[in-house]
Design a protein around this motif. Structure first.
Motif, PDB file in Angstrom:
ATOM      1  N   GLY A 781       0.814  -1.216   0.000  1.00 57.05           N
ATOM      2  CA  GLY A 781       0.000   0.000   0.000  1.00 57.05           C
ATOM      3  C   GLY A 781       0.840   1.255   0.000  1.00 57.05           C
ATOM      4  O   GLY A 781       2.073   1.219   0.113  1.00 57.05           O
ATOM      5  N   THR A 782       0.172   2.407  -0.073  1.00 58.38           N
ATOM      6  CA  THR A 782       0.867   3.699  -0.140  1.00 58.38           C
ATOM      7  C   THR A 782       0.837   4.450   1.187  1.00 58.38           C
ATOM      8  O   THR A 782       1.646   5.352   1.395  1.00 58.38           O
ATOM      9  N   LYS A 783      -0.077   4.095   2.085  1.00 61.19           N
ATOM     10  CA  LYS A 783      -0.194   4.800   3.358  1.00 61.19           C
ATOM     11  C   LYS A 783      -0.180   3.805   4.511  1.00 61.19           C
ATOM     12  O   LYS A 783      -0.680   2.690   4.396  1.00 61.19           O
ATOM     13  N   MET A 784       0.376   4.246   5.621  1.00 57.52           N
ATOM     14  CA  MET A 784       0.505   3.388   6.803  1.00 57.52           C
ATOM     15  C   MET A 784       0.130   4.208   8.033  1.00 57.52           C
ATOM     16  O   MET A 784       0.530   5.381   8.150  1.00 57.52           O
ATOM     17  N   SER A 785      -0.614   3.602   8.947  1.00 58.94           N
ATOM     18  CA  SER A 785      -1.042   4.346  10.136  1.00 58.94           C
ATOM     19  C   SER A 785      -1.389   3.373  11.245  1.00 58.94           C
ATOM     20  O   SER A 785      -1.446   2.157  11.052  1.00 58.94           O
ATOM     21  N   CYS A 786      -1.622   3.924  12.418  1.00 65.54           N
ATOM     22  CA  CYS A 786      -2.080   3.104  13.548  1.00 65.54           C
ATOM     23  C   CYS A 786      -2.893   3.985  14.489  1.00 65.54           C
ATOM     24  O   CYS A 786      -2.823   5.211  14.442  1.00 65.54           O
ATOM     25  N   SER A 787      -3.649   3.346  15.359  1.00 71.00           N
ATOM     26  CA  SER A 787      -4.586   4.057  16.219  1.00 71.00           C
ATOM     27  C   SER A 787      -3.880   4.657  17.434  1.00 71.00           C
ATOM     28  O   SER A 787      -2.668   4.515  17.615  1.00 71.00           O
ATOM     29  N   GLU A 788      -4.650   5.311  18.292  1.00 76.42           N
ATOM     30  CA  GLU A 788      -4.107   5.873  19.528  1.00 76.42           C
ATOM     31  C   GLU A 788      -3.609   4.765  20.455  1.00 76.42           C
ATOM     32  O   GLU A 788      -4.135   3.657  20.458  1.00 76.42           O
ATOM     33  N   ARG A 789      -2.593   5.095  21.221  1.00 71.66           N
ATOM     34  CA  ARG A 789      -1.999   4.193  22.218  1.00 71.66           C
ATOM     35  C   ARG A 789      -1.609   2.852  21.590  1.00 71.66           C
ATOM     36  O   ARG A 789      -1.804   1.780  22.169  1.00 71.66           O
ATOM     37  N   ALA A 790      -1.076   2.954  20.395  1.00 68.22           N
ATOM     38  CA  ALA A 790      -0.678   1.751  19.669  1.00 68.22           C
ATOM     39  C   ALA A 790       0.643   1.207  20.208  1.00 68.22           C
ATOM     40  O   ALA A 790       1.472   1.938  20.737  1.00 68.22           O
ATOM     41  N   PHE A 791       0.812  -0.079  20.084  1.00 67.91           N
ATOM     42  CA  PHE A 791       2.059  -0.787  20.435  1.00 67.91           C
ATOM     43  C   PHE A 791       2.537  -0.437  21.851  1.00 67.91           C
ATOM     44  O   PHE A 791       3.582   0.174  22.041  1.00 67.91           O
ATOM     45  N   PRO A 792       1.785  -0.825  22.861  1.00 66.88           N
ATOM     46  CA  PRO A 792       2.118  -0.439  24.251  1.00 66.88           C
ATOM     47  C   PRO A 792       3.451  -0.994  24.755  1.00 66.88           C
ATOM     48  O   PRO A 792       4.061  -0.392  25.637  1.00 66.88           O
ATOM     49  N   LYS A 793       3.934  -2.136  24.206  1.00 67.81           N
ATOM     50  CA  LYS A 793       5.186  -2.714  24.713  1.00 67.81           C
ATOM     51  C   LYS A 793       6.261  -2.863  23.643  1.00 67.81           C
ATOM     52  O   LYS A 793       7.335  -3.393  23.925  1.00 67.81           O
ATOM     53  N   LEU A 794       6.004  -2.394  22.438  1.00 69.03           N
ATOM     54  CA  LEU A 794       6.954  -2.595  21.337  1.00 69.03           C
ATOM     55  C   LEU A 794       8.276  -1.896  21.625  1.00 69.03           C
ATOM     56  O   LEU A 794       8.306  -0.704  21.929  1.00 69.03           O
ATOM     57  N   ARG A 795       9.381  -2.661  21.507  1.00 71.72           N
ATOM     58  CA  ARG A 795      10.719  -2.110  21.751  1.00 71.72           C
ATOM     59  C   ARG A 795      11.545  -1.992  20.479  1.00 71.72           C
ATOM     60  O   ARG A 795      12.489  -1.225  20.429  1.00 71.72           O
ATOM     61  N   SER A 796      11.205  -2.793  19.449  1.00 67.94           N
ATOM     62  CA  SER A 796      12.002  -2.780  18.227  1.00 67.94           C
ATOM     63  C   SER A 796      11.075  -2.931  17.019  1.00 67.94           C
ATOM     64  O   SER A 796      10.226  -3.821  16.995  1.00 67.94           O
ATOM     65  N   LEU A 797      11.259  -2.049  16.015  1.00 71.75           N
ATOM     66  CA  LEU A 797      10.436  -2.063  14.809  1.00 71.75           C
ATOM     67  C   LEU A 797      11.333  -1.954  13.586  1.00 71.75           C
ATOM     68  O   LEU A 797      12.149  -1.026  13.486  1.00 71.75           O
ATOM     69  N   ASP A 798      11.201  -2.909  12.654  1.00 71.30           N
ATOM     70  CA  ASP A 798      11.947  -2.905  11.397  1.00 71.30           C
ATOM     71  C   ASP A 798      10.961  -2.803  10.237  1.00 71.30           C
ATOM     72  O   ASP A 798      10.065  -3.650  10.096  1.00 71.30           O
ATOM     73  N   LEU A 799      11.134  -1.782   9.404  1.00 71.75           N
ATOM     74  CA  LEU A 799      10.305  -1.593   8.211  1.00 71.75           C
ATOM     75  C   LEU A 799      11.236  -1.558   7.009  1.00 71.75           C
ATOM     76  O   LEU A 799      12.106  -0.681   6.924  1.00 71.75           O
ATOM     77  N   ALA A 800      11.057  -2.495   6.075  1.00 73.25           N
ATOM     78  CA  ALA A 800      12.013  -2.581   4.972  1.00 73.25           C
ATOM     79  C   ALA A 800      11.326  -2.968   3.665  1.00 73.25           C
ATOM     80  O   ALA A 800      10.364  -3.746   3.654  1.00 73.25           O
ATOM     81  N   LYS A 801      11.850  -2.406   2.573  1.00 78.11           N
ATOM     82  CA  LYS A 801      11.477  -2.791   1.202  1.00 78.11           C
ATOM     83  C   LYS A 801       9.982  -2.663   0.942  1.00 78.11           C
ATOM     84  O   LYS A 801       9.371  -3.538   0.324  1.00 78.11           O
ATOM     85  N   MET A 802       9.401  -1.575   1.412  1.00 83.39           N
ATOM     86  CA  MET A 802       8.004  -1.283   1.080  1.00 83.39           C
ATOM     87  C   MET A 802       8.032  -0.277  -0.071  1.00 83.39           C
ATOM     88  O   MET A 802       8.000   0.938   0.139  1.00 83.39           O
ATOM     89  N   GLU A 803       8.095  -0.804  -1.279  1.00 87.24           N
ATOM     90  CA  GLU A 803       8.437   0.004  -2.446  1.00 87.24           C
ATOM     91  C   GLU A 803       7.364   1.009  -2.837  1.00 87.24           C
ATOM     92  O   GLU A 803       7.641   1.985  -3.537  1.00 87.24           O
TER      93      GLU A 803
END
Length: 890
Positions: A781-803
């Motif tokens: 897709g062309t757009k990316m989003s998330c809601s309020e108070r998203a990912f309460p415990k996330l410590r590491s995020l990798d985003l790659a090759k989303m052309e």
């Protein structure tokens, strides 16, 4: 350590009586009698150990020596009897062994009985007092709360940081941290290294110690520089010569601001061999930590020397308080005792931290503190004050912790001990307590955690969920542990200086081509043989290493052995076999005779198939093969018989395997490759429904399937196991299954090549326990989003090759509150960071790989979006992407 020895042997024999009673037929009465006698001695062992280490009473020393002989001799006799019985059974003669052998064993047990009677007489003669435990050591859960700040080293650190940033910017300069062993040089260098991570383009940390292998050091330095920028190490560096590696490092560092720490370097000559690899003209900073005064001045170099003094008594007491009472002021009635203890540390932070780690578990009872001080006062004269303190810390370890500590010392100095590998190794030794509600592996994890908490091991790496991943033993602690290895007859680290072995040596570790007199092990009753990094392996050694018939552990990692002889099947006690990175091509059929084998690691070598006999290893719990993504290994029929299997990694799927998979109901980790199409995936998912214990699942579609964008797979028909925590999927997906958004046990998720049309970030955003999310070529897709108070415990995020990704919508309030590491790579159409990015309050590292020039310009100093990232300690921009992403570890 006689108490630990007796504790271990009682546990071992109790297990054998329960699990293999038939192999003890004929000596059962002797074994039970010896077991009972040793149990009756346990109440006197605390007093015996205390008098040996403090009073050094010769009759007591002799009594302990005789008891050790009894334990070793009876253990050998029992294990040898079991081997003989098993041999008779395999030869088709299950009847009693011949008279000569039976008589020989009877005589040995008779001698043990006589000596035990003498030992019992010695209890009265020596006047031993019965006790269960002199000091009660509470079992406190381990606390991984981060490192304690450098007490008393604040000015030292400020000076080093000024040197790192100041001075002539176009010329290489060195900083030498000089001090006695245990003075905190490495701890100070670690803080400086973190400073490098924030301000330098690339950096490397290499432990030198006694290493004089220049090629090995250059190899490690080059790999570390690449790793610091999250770049793939070039192919072929293993075949390069010294001068070629020097040239590769020199070329890589051109135009970069680089930092290097050479930890525990002993000789200037090592630096002289290395220095041509580092540009003389350039913004490079090199830190040495050393005890050698040779590094006080080097000709023709920009050089800074910092001498580390020992801590004053008041600063040492402050550090001791932080470690033992977690920063809370200790009770006044203990202050005098604390001061007396701290004086034994002579201002050395390593000693203070180790002693503080012990006292943190002792509570606040004055009697207990006085007992520890008595031990410190009575400690025998070891080389160095740190060793005096370490000996006391060692004395107050429980028997199982002592064995765990000494087993860690069998690995080389500077060796990173991988938790997941070590736990299986230690379990194979049979030295693990049985605790309700915990697997043996869980118990060993607790052992390692407690040793880290006590300061006897150093944490090196954690998983995203803050659990320990790797640890290491400090060089000085390793030296002390080596003394204990020899003194306790626990094991030997082999070297060219060793020409003979004591009769009772149980464990031998061989590292870095130091084979020497190893052929003499044919006469020993070894239980563990650990060999690593042996690149010159004479063919005659193939038989030699399998000659000790009582082996429980055999490690041949990175060893140039090409054949595993058939006689490996004679090692009926073997519980752990590792041939990782070896030259072995075929596993012999005789491996099916290893009925006690728990762990088989055969990955990253030339093994392309498993013998059919593998299906007869009914106790096998861990099977790791293949070398993904290069290769996976087919599984022979009958795998359903391995009902105790918990880990299965690197295997290839086929129809027979899928039919049998559902029988492996104890599986906790599964890594499977070469799933050819949707039909196979559907059958696989049906089989997975039965695996209720599964926590880690990795599914890799075949290469042809991944490359064909038209083949979208479905995971919707997978009903996830209730305990599933980690999910890896490599392949195109039609859509994310509905259960993903509500499977609250998920902790780690990685999707590679999913090519989803719906926004996966939004789907995963409300998972309450997710700590890692990796999305590589996962969204079209062309757009990316998330809601309020998203990912309460996330410590590491990798985003790659989303052309196709063009926009990351505004970060809503309360989202990503714990995110520490963010990677964005190869998203060429993404022009900027999302609005509200500055809400990432705890972000420690932002890695941008192969991004558009406009994106990089905006976040750079002076760019419109720089205000969003100015609070991030480390921002790294790279144009090379390391494709080697793997979520799971065995």
């Amino acid at each position: 350590m006689v108490k630990a020895l007796v504790t271990f042997i009682l546990q071992k024999w109790s297990d054998q009586l329960q699990q293999q009673p038939l192999l003890l037929h004929g000596v059962m009465e002797d074994v039970q009698w010896i077991l009972g006698e040793l149990k009756s001695l346990k109440p006197f062992l605390n007093d015996a150990e205390r008098r040996v280490r403090i009073e050094r009473d010769e009759p007591v020393v002799s009594w302990v020596r005789l008891l050790r002989w009894v334990v070793f001799e009876s253990e050998d006799a029992i294990d040898e009897f079991m081997v003989r019985t098993e041999s008779q059974k395999l030869l088709g003669s299950p009847e009693a062994m011949n008279f000569i052998h039976q008589q020989r064993f009877s005589n040995r047990f008779m001698k043990v009985r006589r000596e035990l009677e003498e030992i019992h007489k010695g209890i009265n003669e020596c006047g031993f007092k019965a006790s269960i435990s002199k000091v009660k050591i509470p079992c406190i859960p381990s606390r991984f709360t981060g490192e304690i700040d450098l007490v008393g080293r604040e000015k030292d650190l400020k000076q080093v940081e000024e040197w790192l940033l100041g001075g002539e910017t176009q010329r290489r300069s060195m900083i030498s941290l000089v001090g006695v062993a245990g003075s905190g040089k490495t701890s100070l260098a670690k803080k400086a290294y973190r400073f490098m991570e924030r301000h330098f383009d690339c950096f490397a940390w290499v432990i030198v110690s006694g290493c004089v292998n220049i090629w090995d050091l250059l190899n490690k330095i080059l790999k570390a520089f690449y790793k610091s920028r999250e770049e793939k190490t070039p192919d072929g560096i293993e075949s390069k010569k010294d001068e070629e590696l020097q040239g590769a490092i020199l070329n890589y560092l051109q135009g970069k601001r680089y930092g290097l720490v050479l930890d525990d370097i002993w000789e200037v000559g090592v630096w002289e061999e290395l220095k041509s690899a580092f540009p003389l003209k350039g913004n490079g900073r090199i830190i040495f930590t050393t005890t050698s005064t040779e590094f006080i001045n080097l000709d023709k170099e920009v050089f800074h020397v910092h001498m580390l003094n020992t801590l004053s008594n008041s600063l040492a007491l402050d550090l001791f308080c932080k470690k033992s009472f977690h920063g809370v002021e200790f009770p006044q009635y203990l202050k005098e005792l604390a001061l007396k203890m701290v004086k034994h540390c002579h201002g050395l932070p390593l000693a203070v931290m180790s002693l503080g780690g012990l006292m943190a578990r002792m509570g606040t009872d004055q009697t207990d503190w006085k007992t520890v001080l008595e031990d410190l006062n009575g400690a025998r004269n070891l080389d160095g004050s740190v060793n005096q303190v370490l000996l006391t810390c060692y004395n107050f370890l429980t028997p199982h912790l002592k064995y765990c500590f000494l087993y860690c010392a069998l690995f080389p100095k500077g060796y990173d001990i991988a938790k997941n590998t070590f736990t299986k190794l230690f379990v194979a030794e049979g030295i693990v307590e049985e605790l309700p509600g915990k697997t043996p592996e869980d118990v060993v994890v607790d052992y390692l955690a407690e040793l880290v908490d006590r300061g006897m091991l150093e944490p090196i790496m954690y998983y995203s969920d803050c659990n320990l991943r790797r640890c290491r033993m400090h060089d000085l602690v390793h030296d002390f542990a080596n003394q204990m290895l020899e003194e306790e007859d626990f094991g030997v680290i082999h070297s060219s200086k060793i020409t003979k072995f004591t009769k009772w040596v149980r464990r031998i570790a061989v590292h870095n081509d130091s084979i020497g007199s190893l052929a003499k092990i044919v006469k020993l009753n070894l239980r563990s043989l650990i060999m690593t990094s042996i690149h010159q392996f004479p063919s005659y050694m193939n038989q030699v290493i399998l000659s000790p018939k009582l082996l429980r552990v055999l490690v041949l990692e990175d060893v140039a052995i090409e054949t595993l002889p058939e006689v490996v099947g004679d090692l009926i006690h073997l519980r752990y076999l590792s041939i990782v990175k070896s030259g072995i091509k075929v596993l012999p059929a005789s491996i099916g005779k290893l009925q006690n084998l728990l762990t088989l690691f055969a990955e990253k070598n030339k093994v392309t198939s498993l013998p059919a006999e593998i299906a007869s290893l009914h106790k096998l719990r861990h099977l790791v093969v293949g070398d993904y993504p290069k290769s996976v290994v087919p599984v022979p029929g009958g795998i359903k018989n391995l009902s105790n299997l918990q880990i299965l990694f690197g295997v290839m799927i086929d129809s027979n395997f899928m039919d049998e998979l559902s029988s492996l109901t104890q599986l906790m980790k599964l890594d499977i490759g070469e799933v050819k199409d949707g039909d196979e995936l559907r059958k696989l998912c049906n089989s997975l429904q039965q695996l209720k214990c599964l926590r880690h699942l990795a599914i890799r579609m075949s290469t042809s399937n991944v490359e064909d964008r038209s083949k979208h797979q479905e995971l919707g028909f997978l009903m996830p196991p209730p305990c599933l925590e980690d999910l890896y999927f490599n392949g195109s997906l039609k859509e994310l299954p509905r259960w993903v958004a509500s499977h609250n046990t998920l902790r780690m998720v990685q999707l590679v090549g999913a090519k989803l049309m719906e926004d996966p970030l939004s789907t995963f955003s409300q998972l309450p326990n997710l700590v890692y999310l990796g999305l590589e070529e996962a969204y079209m897709g062309t757009k990316m989003s998330c809601s309020e108070r998203a990912f309460p415990k996330l410590r590491s995020l990798d985003l790659a090759k989303m052309e196709r990704l063009e926009e990351w919508n505004e970060i809503k309030e309360g989202s990503f509150q714990k995110l520490e590491y963010l990677t964005i790579g190869d998203c060429k159409k993404l022009k900027r960071l999302p609005q509200g990015f500055q809400q990432f309050k705890v972000l420690q590292r932002l890695l941008l790989v192969n991004m558009a020039e406009e994106f990089v310009r905006r976040v750079s100093i002076g760019g419109e979006d720089h205000f969003m990232v100015q609070q991030v300690p480390r921002i790294l921009v790279s144009h090379k992407y390391d494709e080697k992403m793997r979520l799971f570890s065995t």
